[in-house]
Scaffold this active site. Structure first.
Site, PDB file in Angstrom:
ATOM      1  N   HIS A 213      15.219   1.674 -64.296  1.00  0.00           N
ATOM      2  CA  HIS A 213      13.787   1.858 -64.518  1.00  0.00           C
ATOM      3  C   HIS A 213      13.080   0.550 -64.867  1.00  0.00           C
ATOM      4  CE1 HIS A 213      14.577   6.228 -64.755  1.00  0.00           C
ATOM      5  NE2 HIS A 213      13.292   6.352 -64.501  1.00  0.00           N
ATOM      6  N   GLY A 214      13.765  -0.385 -65.501  1.00  0.00           N
ATOM      7  CA  GLY A 214      13.137  -1.641 -65.880  1.00  0.00           C
ATOM      8  C   GLY A 214      13.635  -2.126 -67.226  1.00  0.00           C
TER       9      GLY A 214
END
Length: 472
Positions: free
Chosen positions: A272-273
């Protein structure tokens, strides 16, 4: 994965919502490419070493460059998913996906236009599009009432504790509406191409279009446990994580445990980051899943009959409580996923007194204490008492039948009163015995020089069902 990570870091430091963000499309590409690589790897292994899922998706030879590009850049799902494996794409372009199984009633065959093999899909695609637009409209309305500014602002503390928890729940719900809307639209686009086709329902005879279903809003909003909550959210990403991470990091012959769960959630957060909120949410979710498994294994059976087949009169209270706990726990857990930054996440958690962290820690300590063996002991005592009562009933049954006058009606049965009945089973013991038998058979085959691995996942379930002679 590396290029996507660079894009995530750039997006995080730029912090410019008005700019075009390509990380969503890159996340979909990562799922497709990693799944494709595992499928190619499985195609190089011996068939007997593969699970059924791997056999179905293994690629024995590489596709052409044109087919590979068409799969990776499939436009309806390019920017927001859903992701799918190459074998599904190949069956779609070859139209083998739409073949009617032999013996199917011609009346049940899906309608097509002229020589077109893809069934008519405009109606289900339109329904998905309309529902998706409704979700987006609701998101625009609810996000004006429940947003991040509300929970990090000073006015939030003017409400009582329960009201603050409710606002957290509605913040999560309004955020989920955005995803519901986008995923319904992309699923509708895939249905319109025919890729969402999943055959004919044998019970209803209707065509199923849920092959690429990515979310089940009703299943999420009414979930009574973590498994139901997570399985109904971002389904295709969950399939990717389960098949290409959760089961892959688990050694052969062993059951996935907490380490596999933690590695899977950590991978999801990395995918997701790099916002701290992602890691707070996913790591806590891993602990929540472990706690929920313990409650389901050692507490839930007390609200079922000893054979585990029917609920007791108190099961409704367990269901209501588990629903409330699940929803309250996840609105707390997913708050950092929405807030993203570490200071904001910790601030909001502190404003509801870290209730999920405290509950999770207390539950972990409870099941690590002597309470767990005590629960197991009580379940065993309960099962033994039920078996004894059943044996006594069956011993008295012949005497009762002798006292009754014989009848010659058609409803009379001539089954042996003792042999015809069955004792209530102890599910945990039966499962343990079946698994032990399977393990002994695998060990015996290995001693004879046969290369075989301990079954896992669906293969283990099928083997246990074969031993028990019934479906689990």
């Amino acid at each position: 994965m590396g290029h996507m990570s660079i894009s995530h870091i750039y997006r995080q430091f730029a912090n410019a919502p008005d700019k075009v963000d390509i990380t969503g499309a890159q996340m979909v590409l990562v799922m497709k490419l990693t799944g494709f690589c595992w499928n190619v790897y499985d195609g190089r292994l011996r068939q007997e070493d593969l699970a059924d899922f791997q056999k179905e998706r293994a690629l024995l030879q590489l596709p052409s460059l044109m087919d590979f590009a068409g799969y990776v850049l499939f436009f309806p799902s390019l920017f927001a998913g859903p992701s799918f494996d190459y074998v599904d794409y190949r069956r779609w372009i070859e139209t083998t996906m739409f073949e009617v199984p032999p013996g199917t009633d011609p009346k049940m065959a899906p309608r097509t236009r002229k020589q077109r093999k893809i069934p008519q899909s405009s109606t289900p695609a339109t329904v998905k599009a309309v529902v998706g637009l409704i979700w987006i409209f609701l998101f625009l309305k609810f996000s004006a009432w429940y947003n991040t500014d509300l929970v990090i602002g000073n006015d939030y503390m003017r409400y009582g504790f329960l009201r603050r928890v409710w606002i957290l729940e509605m913040l999560g719900f309004s955020t989920r509406m955005k995803y519901y809307g986008v995923w319904y639209l992309t699923e509708g686009a895939c249905i319109l191409t025919g890729l969402g086709y999943k055959g004919i329902d044998p019970k209803t005879g209707r065509v199923q279009w849920n092959r690429l279903e990515n979310v089940n809003p009703w299943g999420i909003e009414t979930a009574q446990n973590t498994r139901a909550y997570l399985e109904n959210w971002n389904k295709n990403t969950n399939n990717w994580l389960r098949n290409y991470m959760y089961l892959r990091v688990t050694p052969k012959g062993k059951k996935p445990g907490f380490r596999a769960s933690l590695a899977t959630f950590a991978t999801s957060a990395f995918w997701h980051g790099f916002y701290p909120g992602y890691y707070l949410s996913f790591v806590l979710a891993a602990f929540l899943q472990t706690v929920a498994k313990n409650f389901r294994r050692f507490v839930r059976p007390f609200f079922l009959t000893p054979d585990g087949q029917r609920p007791t009169e108190y099961k409704i209270y367990y269901d209501i409580l588990s629903f409330l706990v699940t929803q309250a726990a996840f609105c707390f857990t997913t708050a950092p996923f929405v807030l993203l930054s570490l200071p904001s996440s910790l601030l909001v958690w502190s404003r509801v007194y870290f209730y999920t962290l405290i509950g999770t820690a207390a539950s972990m300590a409870f099941f690590a204490s002597p309470a767990k063996p005590w629960l197991i002991k009580q379940l065993n005592v309960r099962n033994k008492a039920a078996k004894a009562d059943q044996q006594q009933e069956q011993q008295q049954q012949p005497l009762q039948q002798l006292r009754q006058p014989p009848t010659l009606s058609r409803e009379s049965t001539f089954e042996d009163p003792i042999m015809g009945g069955g004792l209530p089973s102890d599910p945990s013991r039966e499962l343990d015995s079946a698994v032990q038998e399977i393990k002994e058979e695998v060990d015996a085959m290995r001693k004879r020089g046969v290369s075989v691995s301990m079954p896992t996942g669906q293969d283990m379930k099928a083997a246990v069902e074969d031993k028990l002679g019934k479906k689990l």
